[in-house]
Design an enzyme around this catalytic site. Structure first.
Site, PDB file in Angstrom:
ATOM      1  N   PRO A   1     -18.861   0.782  -3.246  1.00 41.95           N
ATOM      2  CA  PRO A   1     -19.242   1.294  -2.430  1.00 41.95           C
ATOM      3  C   PRO A   1     -20.524   0.334  -2.897  1.00 41.95           C
ATOM      4  O   PRO A   1     -21.024   0.349  -3.645  1.00 41.95           O
ATOM      5  CB  PRO A   1     -19.376   2.205  -1.716  1.00 41.95           C
ATOM      6  CG  PRO A   1     -18.167   3.769  -1.911  1.00 41.95           C
ATOM      7  CD  PRO A   1     -17.930   2.157  -4.117  1.00 41.95           C
TER       8      PRO A   1
ATOM      9  N   TYR B   1       1.081  -1.417  -0.027  1.00 44.61           N
ATOM     10  CA  TYR B   1      -0.021   0.032  -0.072  1.00 44.61           C
ATOM     11  C   TYR B   1       0.684   1.857  -0.557  1.00 44.61           C
ATOM     12  O   TYR B   1       1.708   1.214   1.119  1.00 44.61           O
ATOM     13  CB  TYR B   1      -0.869   0.162   1.291  1.00 44.61           C
ATOM     14  CG  TYR B   1      -1.654  -1.050   1.200  1.00 44.61           C
ATOM     15  CD1 TYR B   1      -1.976  -2.115  -0.106  1.00 44.61           C
ATOM     16  CD2 TYR B   1      -2.597  -1.318   2.567  1.00 44.61           C
ATOM     17  CE1 TYR B   1      -3.087  -3.129  -0.158  1.00 44.61           C
ATOM     18  CE2 TYR B   1      -3.291  -2.827   2.556  1.00 44.61           C
ATOM     19  CZ  TYR B   1      -3.678  -3.498   1.082  1.00 44.61           C
ATOM     20  OH  TYR B   1      -4.574  -4.493   1.776  1.00 44.61           O
TER      21      TYR B   1
END
Ligand SMILES: NC(=O)c1ccc[n+]([C@@H]2O[C@H](COP(=O)([O-])OP(=O)(O)OC[C@H]3O[C@@H](n4cnc5c(N)ncnc54)[C@H](OP(=O)(O)O)[C@@H]3O)[C@@H](O)[C@H]2O)c1
Length: 289
Positions: free
Chosen positions: A221, A65
């Site tokens: 989402p 990340y």
């Protein structure tokens, strides 16, 4: 906050790893596309500190990340770490210049990755390391033996306490368990994506944690009229309901929802106490079936 104790069956290290069922996934703290630094460095540190202040004892991360950005933020925000805090990292993928996630599962890649995670997090031992399999499209079949045995060797050297697998097929989970004990499986799973239903139930019987990634749908989402209807009835947000459903789905599920916002973090933790009726559950269950 409820806790799940994972008893470790045998293995080189025995003991208990206890974490809050509500954890935090740190991936969203890096820059856009999970590359580079965050736009708001202090804001990212504040999210991590808030997670710990709220009582969370499980943070999920990876050196991929940023790369390295998220681990270095965790170190800056939280080191020296409280004894109760458990940082779970993963190895097996790296980053390319286009922001892709090419696999890096040769023994030398994994050894380097474990040492880099230790350095970037400022630790002498990693609590849990997941071997990340497959690719960005999902799990791929194939033996994990050489890669997993490399991690078992690093575990014997004292660099790793516990092992897990991620982005894995059920066959790969079984293969890993035939080599050494695992404490968790981290795969994609949420209200709308229920491929692992059977695996979750099997792992629950074995006392192995299941840690869904993209619990809120990840980069897209969750959106569902049924979810919104249940949320409106409960005067809650759809995200809270999606997380409460996961907590109800199986006692071995540990949550690691991601956010780069202190407000969303508070809202999500607050929603964990939401109680769902049988009617709510029946409606939510239909979403992914
Ligand atoms: N093993 C693997 O291969 C793998 C792959 C992907 C992820 N992971 C792990 O899983 C963790 C969770 O996945 P994720 O963070 O990608 O996805 P996620 O938890 O499903 O969703 C995160 C997204 O939801 C938004 N969000 C969170 N709370 C919200 C709220 N209350 N209201 C509105 N939006 C909200 C976040 O935006 P804001 O930032 O604006 O809140 C972010 O865009 C990661 O952090 C990572 O540690 C593992």
């Amino acid at each position: 906050m409820s806790t799940l104790s994972i008893s470790l069956p045998g293995g080189i290290w025995t003991g208990d790893l206890t974490v809050t069922r509500f954890g935090y996934g740190a991936m969203q703290l890096a820059g856009p596309g999970v590359m580079g630094p965050p736009a708001d460095h202090d804001g990212a540190l504040a999210v991590l500190r808030e997670a710990v202040d709220l009582g969370i004892t499980h943070i999920d991360t990876a050196d991929a990340y940023g790369p390295r950005v998220t681990n270095q933020l965790i170190r800056e925000a939280l080191h020296p770490y409280a004894d109760s805090l458990h940082i779970v990292t993963k190895v097996g993928a790296t980053r390319d210049e286009q922001g892709g996630w090419p696999p890096a599962r040769r023994p030398e890649d994994l050894r380097r990755a474990v040492h880099e995670n230790l350095e970037n997090l400022g630790l002498e031992t990693l609590d849990v390391v997941n071997l990340r399999l497959g690719d960005a499209q999902g799990p791929r079949p194939g033996s994990l033996a050489e890669a997993f045995e490399t991690l078992v060797d690093l575990q014997r050297q004292g660099l790793i306490r516990h092992l897990g697998v991620s982005n894995a097929t059920a066959e790969q989970v079984a293969e890993a368990r035939s080599i050494a004990p695992i404490v968790c499986v981290q795969n994609m799973y949420n209200l709308a994506h229920r491929h692992d239903d059977e695996l979750i139930d099997e792992l629950a019987e074995q006392g192995i944690a299941y840690v869904p990634f993209f619990p809120l749908g990840g980069f897209s989402p969750l959106q569902s009229s049924a979810l919104s209807a249940v949320a409106a009835r409960l005067r809650a947000t759809p995200m809270s309901v999606a997380l409460a459903w996961l907590l109800r789905r199986s006692p071995n599920i540990l949550l690691i929802p991601g956010t780069s916002s202190v407000a969303h973090l508070r809202e999500n933790v607050g929603g964990a106490g939401l109680s769902l009726s049988d009617e709510d559950l029946a409606e939510l269950d239909k979403i992914g079936r």
